[in-house]
Scaffold this motif. Structure first.
Motif, PDB file in Angstrom:
ATOM      1  N   ALA A  45      25.816  39.365  37.594  1.00 38.19           N
ATOM      2  CA  ALA A  45      25.110  38.015  37.479  1.00 38.19           C
ATOM      3  C   ALA A  45      24.447  37.764  38.911  1.00 38.19           C
ATOM      4  N   SER A  46      24.701  38.566  39.747  1.00 37.09           N
ATOM      5  CA  SER A  46      24.162  38.202  40.897  1.00 37.09           C
ATOM      6  C   SER A  46      23.078  39.486  41.373  1.00 37.09           C
ATOM      7  N   ASN A  47      22.947  40.201  40.631  1.00 40.00           N
ATOM      8  CA  ASN A  47      21.859  41.347  40.678  1.00 40.00           C
ATOM      9  C   ASN A  47      22.188  42.290  41.848  1.00 40.00           C
ATOM     10  N   ILE A  48      23.487  42.633  41.923  1.00 37.22           N
ATOM     11  CA  ILE A  48      23.991  43.364  43.129  1.00 37.22           C
ATOM     12  C   ILE A  48      24.482  44.914  42.550  1.00 37.22           C
ATOM     13  N   HIS A  49      23.604  45.899  43.312  1.00 40.02           N
ATOM     14  CA  HIS A  49      23.795  47.095  42.966  1.00 40.02           C
ATOM     15  C   HIS A  49      25.195  47.626  43.203  1.00 40.02           C
ATOM     16  N   CYS A  68      40.159  40.896  52.302  1.00 42.16           N
ATOM     17  CA  CYS A  68      40.360  39.783  51.508  1.00 42.16           C
ATOM     18  C   CYS A  68      41.381  40.252  50.415  1.00 42.16           C
ATOM     19  N   SER A  69      42.266  39.443  49.820  1.00 38.72           N
ATOM     20  CA  SER A  69      43.119  39.842  48.792  1.00 38.72           C
ATOM     21  C   SER A  69      43.477  38.711  47.772  1.00 38.72           C
ATOM     22  N   LEU A  70      43.946  39.025  46.692  1.00 37.98           N
ATOM     23  CA  LEU A  70      44.382  38.150  45.629  1.00 37.98           C
ATOM     24  C   LEU A  70      45.741  39.016  44.996  1.00 37.98           C
ATOM     25  N   PRO A  71      46.814  38.331  44.530  1.00 37.01           N
ATOM     26  CA  PRO A  71      47.715  38.880  43.674  1.00 37.01           C
ATOM     27  C   PRO A  71      46.983  39.193  42.421  1.00 37.01           C
ATOM     28  N   LEU A  72      47.575  40.170  42.112  1.00 37.20           N
ATOM     29  CA  LEU A  72      47.033  40.787  40.525  1.00 37.20           C
ATOM     30  C   LEU A  72      47.466  40.103  39.439  1.00 37.20           C
ATOM     31  N   THR A  73      48.545  39.166  39.750  1.00 35.67           N
ATOM     32  CA  THR A  73      48.956  38.467  38.561  1.00 35.67           C
ATOM     33  C   THR A  73      48.302  36.999  38.622  1.00 35.67           C
ATOM     34  N   CYS A  74      47.313  36.741  39.372  1.00 33.29           N
ATOM     35  CA  CYS A  74      46.478  35.570  39.177  1.00 33.29           C
ATOM     36  C   CYS A  74      45.559  35.654  38.108  1.00 33.29           C
ATOM     37  N   ARG A  75      45.243  34.674  37.472  1.00 33.52           N
ATOM     38  CA  ARG A  75      44.258  34.776  36.595  1.00 33.52           C
ATOM     39  C   ARG A  75      42.946  33.813  36.964  1.00 33.52           C
ATOM     40  N   MET A  76      41.950  34.511  36.770  1.00 36.81           N
ATOM     41  CA  MET A  76      40.545  33.794  36.775  1.00 36.81           C
ATOM     42  C   MET A  76      39.263  33.909  35.745  1.00 36.81           C
ATOM     43  N   THR A  77      38.602  32.546  35.842  1.00 39.71           N
ATOM     44  CA  THR A  77      37.326  32.930  34.728  1.00 39.71           C
ATOM     45  C   THR A  77      36.401  33.637  35.556  1.00 39.71           C
ATOM     46  N   GLN A  78      35.445  34.204  34.847  1.00 42.69           N
ATOM     47  CA  GLN A  78      34.343  35.025  35.603  1.00 42.69           C
ATOM     48  C   GLN A  78      33.761  34.074  36.504  1.00 42.69           C
ATOM     49  N   SER A  79      33.553  32.767  36.230  1.00 40.57           N
ATOM     50  CA  SER A  79      32.769  32.018  37.079  1.00 40.57           C
ATOM     51  C   SER A  79      33.338  31.432  38.257  1.00 40.57           C
ATOM     52  N   ASP A  80      34.880  31.381  38.441  1.00 39.54           N
ATOM     53  CA  ASP A  80      35.666  31.375  39.428  1.00 39.54           C
ATOM     54  C   ASP A  80      35.462  32.584  40.374  1.00 39.54           C
ATOM     55  N   PHE A  81      35.577  33.748  39.449  1.00 33.92           N
ATOM     56  CA  PHE A  81      35.521  34.915  40.391  1.00 33.92           C
ATOM     57  C   PHE A  81      34.124  35.023  41.176  1.00 33.92           C
ATOM     58  N   ASN A  82      33.161  34.813  40.517  1.00 34.37           N
ATOM     59  CA  ASN A  82      31.922  34.775  40.906  1.00 34.37           C
ATOM     60  C   ASN A  82      31.757  33.989  42.085  1.00 34.37           C
ATOM     61  N   THR A  83      32.233  33.091  42.207  1.00 34.48           N
ATOM     62  CA  THR A  83      32.108  32.025  43.388  1.00 34.48           C
ATOM     63  C   THR A  83      33.083  32.423  44.431  1.00 34.48           C
ATOM     64  N   LEU A  84      34.250  33.248  44.185  1.00 38.87           N
ATOM     65  CA  LEU A  84      35.241  33.385  45.096  1.00 38.87           C
ATOM     66  C   LEU A  84      34.376  34.858  45.839  1.00 38.87           C
ATOM     67  N   ALA A  85      34.057  35.925  45.029  1.00 38.36           N
ATOM     68  CA  ALA A  85      33.484  36.978  45.522  1.00 38.36           C
ATOM     69  C   ALA A  85      32.254  36.997  46.154  1.00 38.36           C
ATOM     70  N   ALA A  86      31.324  35.808  45.925  1.00 40.82           N
ATOM     71  CA  ALA A  86      30.009  35.521  46.682  1.00 40.82           C
ATOM     72  C   ALA A  86      30.603  34.939  48.072  1.00 40.82           C
ATOM     73  N   ASP A  87      31.589  34.072  47.947  1.00 42.38           N
ATOM     74  CA  ASP A  87      32.103  33.633  49.359  1.00 42.38           C
ATOM     75  C   ASP A  87      32.598  34.685  50.293  1.00 42.38           C
TER      76      ASP A  87
END
Length: 151
Positions: A28-32, A114-133
């Motif tokens: 979505a971000s056009n990142i290789h 940075c880290s997140l627990p593997l047990t958490c749940r995220m939508t693709q949109s929320d993950f995109n926002t977090l990863a971009a941050d």
């Protein structure tokens, strides 16, 4: 996506879908990105300081980890300054956590995590926002280390 992945908890479970989420963000971000058996890596230019930051997503038994480095090795006389830079960053910003990595190894470096627990749940949109941050903060962190601390 399977129905169970999106309805229970409102997102994808990170533990089983982290690669899908990372791949979705990079597409979505056009990142290789480069994928191997244990990680997904990407690079970001820091034109203001003439460097590149590498962000590598991988998992431990309990966490999704984004490990960040600018690939520069520290000289022994830079270790105290690098520790001071990490302390200053962590006190003011906290995320990513900055540290002097592999201090006992032959070539220590600055690294952010940075880290997140593997047990958490995220939508693709929320993950995109977090990863971009996270990627944006990594850029800031290494730019500051270079400009302020000359590392």
């Amino acid at each position: 996506m399977r129905e169970a992945e999106t309805t229970a908890g409102g997102g994808l479970e990170l533990g089983t879908n982290w690669r899908r989420l990372v791949d979705g963000w990079t597409a979505a971000s056009n990142i290789h990105s480069v994928t191997d058996t244990t990680s997904v890596s990407m690079e970001f230019n820091l034109p203001e300081v003439g460097r590149v930051v590498t962000v590598r997503f991988m998992t431990t038994t309990r966490l999704l980890v984004a490990f960040m480095t600018d690939g520069r090795f520290l000289k022994p006389e830079q270790l105290a300054l690098a520790a001071a830079a990490a302390n200053a960053w962590n006190t003011e910003q906290l995320l990513p956590m900055l540290s002097v990595w592999d201090v006992r190894g032959p070539q220590p470096c600055l690294a952010g995590v940075c880290s997140l627990p593997l047990t958490c749940r995220m939508t693709q949109s929320d993950f995109n926002t977090l990863a971009a941050d996270w990627a944006g903060r990594a850029r800031q962190m290494f730019t500051r280390c270079h400009q302020v601390f000359r590392l």
